[in-house]
Enzyme design. Sequence first.
Site, PDB file in Angstrom:
ATOM      1  N   CYS A  54     -15.128   1.099  -0.350  1.00 29.60           N
ATOM      2  CA  CYS A  54     -14.787   1.010   1.081  1.00 29.60           C
ATOM      3  C   CYS A  54     -14.032   2.226   1.612  1.00 29.60           C
ATOM      4  O   CYS A  54     -14.528   2.931   2.485  1.00 29.60           O
ATOM      5  CB  CYS A  54     -13.973  -0.243   1.331  1.00 29.60           C
ATOM      6  SG  CYS A  54     -14.813  -1.714   0.773  1.00 29.60           S
ATOM      7  N   PHE A  75       0.816  -1.228   0.000  1.00 29.69           N
ATOM      8  CA  PHE A  75       0.000   0.000   0.000  1.00 29.69           C
ATOM      9  C   PHE A  75       0.843   1.268   0.000  1.00 29.69           C
ATOM     10  O   PHE A  75       0.491   2.277   0.585  1.00 29.69           O
ATOM     11  CB  PHE A  75      -1.021  -0.019   1.153  1.00 29.69           C
ATOM     12  CG  PHE A  75      -2.257  -0.782   0.757  1.00 29.69           C
ATOM     13  CD1 PHE A  75      -2.183  -2.130   0.456  1.00 29.69           C
ATOM     14  CD2 PHE A  75      -3.482  -0.145   0.601  1.00 29.69           C
ATOM     15  CE1 PHE A  75      -3.290  -2.834   0.018  1.00 29.69           C
ATOM     16  CE2 PHE A  75      -4.597  -0.834   0.170  1.00 29.69           C
ATOM     17  CZ  PHE A  75      -4.499  -2.188  -0.116  1.00 29.69           C
TER      18      PHE A  75
HETATM   19  C1  UGA Z   1     -10.237  -2.390   0.976  1.00 32.96           C
HETATM   20  C2  UGA Z   1      -9.255  -3.043   1.964  1.00 32.96           C
HETATM   21  O1  UGA Z   1      -7.994  -3.257   1.339  1.00 32.96           O
HETATM   22  C3  UGA Z   1      -9.812  -4.379   2.473  1.00 32.96           C
HETATM   23  O2  UGA Z   1      -8.939  -4.911   3.460  1.00 32.96           O
HETATM   24  C4  UGA Z   1     -11.196  -4.128   3.077  1.00 32.96           C
HETATM   25  O3  UGA Z   1     -11.797  -5.325   3.525  1.00 32.96           O
HETATM   26  C5  UGA Z   1     -12.098  -3.514   2.040  1.00 32.96           C
HETATM   27  O4  UGA Z   1     -11.515  -2.271   1.586  1.00 32.96           O
HETATM   28  C6  UGA Z   1     -13.434  -3.270   2.676  1.00 32.96           C
HETATM   29  O5  UGA Z   1     -13.525  -2.485   3.634  1.00 32.96           O
HETATM   30  O6  UGA Z   1     -14.404  -3.970   2.318  1.00 32.96           O
HETATM   31  P1  UGA Z   1     -10.775  -2.701  -1.646  1.00 32.96           P
HETATM   32  O7  UGA Z   1     -11.603  -1.465  -1.515  1.00 32.96           O
HETATM   33  O8  UGA Z   1     -11.348  -3.876  -2.330  1.00 32.96           O
HETATM   34  O9  UGA Z   1     -10.312  -3.225  -0.177  1.00 32.96           O
HETATM   35  O10 UGA Z   1      -9.469  -2.315  -2.463  1.00 32.96           O
HETATM   36  P2  UGA Z   1      -7.937  -2.019  -2.167  1.00 32.96           P
HETATM   37  O11 UGA Z   1      -7.122  -3.070  -2.816  1.00 32.96           O
HETATM   38  O12 UGA Z   1      -7.705  -1.784  -0.741  1.00 32.96           O
HETATM   39  O13 UGA Z   1      -7.738  -0.667  -3.001  1.00 32.96           O
HETATM   40  C7  UGA Z   1      -8.437   0.531  -2.648  1.00 32.96           C
HETATM   41  C8  UGA Z   1      -7.960   1.688  -3.480  1.00 32.96           C
HETATM   42  O14 UGA Z   1      -6.633   2.069  -3.114  1.00 32.96           O
HETATM   43  C9  UGA Z   1      -7.899   1.422  -4.989  1.00 32.96           C
HETATM   44  O15 UGA Z   1      -8.401   2.542  -5.674  1.00 32.96           O
HETATM   45  C10 UGA Z   1      -6.430   1.200  -5.262  1.00 32.96           C
HETATM   46  O16 UGA Z   1      -6.047   1.516  -6.576  1.00 32.96           O
HETATM   47  C11 UGA Z   1      -5.822   2.167  -4.263  1.00 32.96           C
HETATM   48  N1  UGA Z   1      -4.422   1.822  -3.896  1.00 32.96           N
HETATM   49  C12 UGA Z   1      -4.166   0.680  -3.187  1.00 32.96           C
HETATM   50  C13 UGA Z   1      -3.388   2.655  -4.248  1.00 32.96           C
HETATM   51  O17 UGA Z   1      -3.595   3.719  -4.896  1.00 32.96           O
HETATM   52  N2  UGA Z   1      -2.108   2.336  -3.886  1.00 32.96           N
HETATM   53  C14 UGA Z   1      -1.826   1.219  -3.181  1.00 32.96           C
HETATM   54  O18 UGA Z   1      -0.634   0.994  -2.870  1.00 32.96           O
HETATM   55  C15 UGA Z   1      -2.864   0.362  -2.827  1.00 32.96           C
END
Ligand code: UGA
Length: 447
Positions: free
Chosen positions: A263, A252
Amino acid sequence: MKIAIVGAGYVGLVTGVCLADFGHDVVCIDKDQRKIDALERGEIPIYEPGLTELVKSNVASGRLSFSTELKSVVPDAEAVFIAVGTPSRRGDGHADLSYVYAVAREVATSVKGFTVVITKSTVPVGTGDEVAHIIATTNPNADVAVVSNPEFLREGAAIDDFKRPDRIVVGIEDERARPVMTEVYRPLYLNQAPLMFTGRRTAELIKYAANAFLAMKITFINEIADLCEATGADVQQVARGMGLDNRIGTKFLNAGPGYGGSCFPKDTLAMVKIGQDFESPMRLVETTVAINDQRKRAMSRKVIAACGGDVRGKTIGVLGLTFKPNTDDMREAPSIDIIQGLIDRGARVVAYDPQGMGAARELIGNIEFGTNAYDVAVGADALVLITEWNEFRSLDLDRLKGVMKSAVLVDLRNVYRHDEVAKHGFEYSSIGRPAGGAPDSAAEAAE
Ligand code: UGA
C-alpha cells in the site's frame, strides 16, 4: 442485504467475509477458477490471522459463497463492491485502473433494478466519475449510484480493523446510496464507529492523504533516528515525548528500516502522480518516497559497518523477511533491498521468516533459508533482525551466541535494549539509539 464483491483478493475477501459475518448474504466473485475452487474447499490463499476460521463459519452458515460468474450474481445484488487490484502501472507509477474499468463494464450489463456500485479498491481522484461514465455509456438503462468507500485495513490486523474501524468513509453523489450504505454498515454504526458521508472525490482523496501522511510520519521518525545517531539522542524517547502530544499521537512513530508493503509504496507514488496531473505538486510526498527508497540500501550499509566495514565471505543470518509481522506478504519488503545489498558485497545470507520464505525464494536470488532463528545463527558473523515477529522478541541470547561465529546483532526494529544484549556479550546496533542507552524518563520508570 444481498451483496456481491468483485475480486476475491485481500481486500475483497476480508470485506466479504466480515460483511457476511454482520449477517448479509455475500457472494465473492473472482475470474480465477482455481482461487474460487480453493476457497470453496476452505483454502485461503493469503495468511491473515483469523480469516480461515471466519470464512469457514460464514460458509457453513450459508451467508458466504464464491463464484466465477459475475453475470449470474450481480443481478440479484443490491450492493456491488469493486475490490480488484490497482497495481502501479509499469513505468510511471500511476495506479493501473484497467481491472476496475473492466469490472465496471461487466457490472453495467448485468445489474437489475437500482444498484449501488462501490469502489473499494484504492483509486485516484476522479475514478468514481469515470466508473459512473463507463456504466452509463455501456448500458444507458442501468440504474446505479457509484460510491467511493475506501478501506483502511492493515495486513495482519485486517479483521479487527474491519470490525472496529476508526471511521468508515463513504463518498456519494446520489442521495439514494445513503440508506443502502448505512444498512451495509449498520452493525458498525450501532457500535458507534463514525460513518462519514462526503463527496465521492473527497472520499477518494481521504484514502491517499491518510496513507501518504502515515508514510510521511514513519519517514519523519526515520530521519529523526538518523539525527539521534548523529547527536547521541534516543529516538524511542523522542518519539514518545513527541507522541504524548495528542495532536501528534504515539502511533506510527516506530523508526525502522523503511516502510514497505502493498500500500504505502504504491499509494505514495500514485499520489505524486495525481499531484502532477492536477498541477498541484505533492512535494512532501515526493521527498518521502525518495527518502524511503534510499533508506533500504542505507540499512545494508549499516549492517556492513557493524561487520567491521566488509562482509565479503561472511555469513549474515537474517531474522524476518516480510514487510511487517503477521503476514506472508513480501511486496516492497525492505528485506529485499537490504539482503541484495549484502549479497552484492559478497556476503552469504541465510534467512528465516515464519511465513515469508516461499515468496522470498522467488524475489531474492542466492539466498539460503534456515528453519528457525537459532538455525540461521549457526556460524553467522552477524544476525540482522529485519521484521519484528513475536518469536524474535525473546530469543535466548546465550544460545545464539553459542552457535554464532561472532556475536554481532543488528536490530533494525529496536526490539532489544542495548544493556540487556551487551550483558550477553553481543556487539549491538539498533536504529537511532545511543550505544549506552539514554536514561529512562522518570515517567517511564514510574510506569
Ligand atoms: C496500510 C495502512 O496502515 C492501512 O490503514 C491501509 O488500509 C493499508 O495500508 C492499505 O492502504 O490497504 P499495511 O500496508 O497493511 O496498512 O501496513 P502498516 O501496518 O501500515 O505498515 C506499513 C509499513 O510501515 C510496514 O513496512 C511497517 O513495518 C512500517 N511501519 C509502520 C514502520 O516502519 N513504523 C511504524 O511506526 C509503523
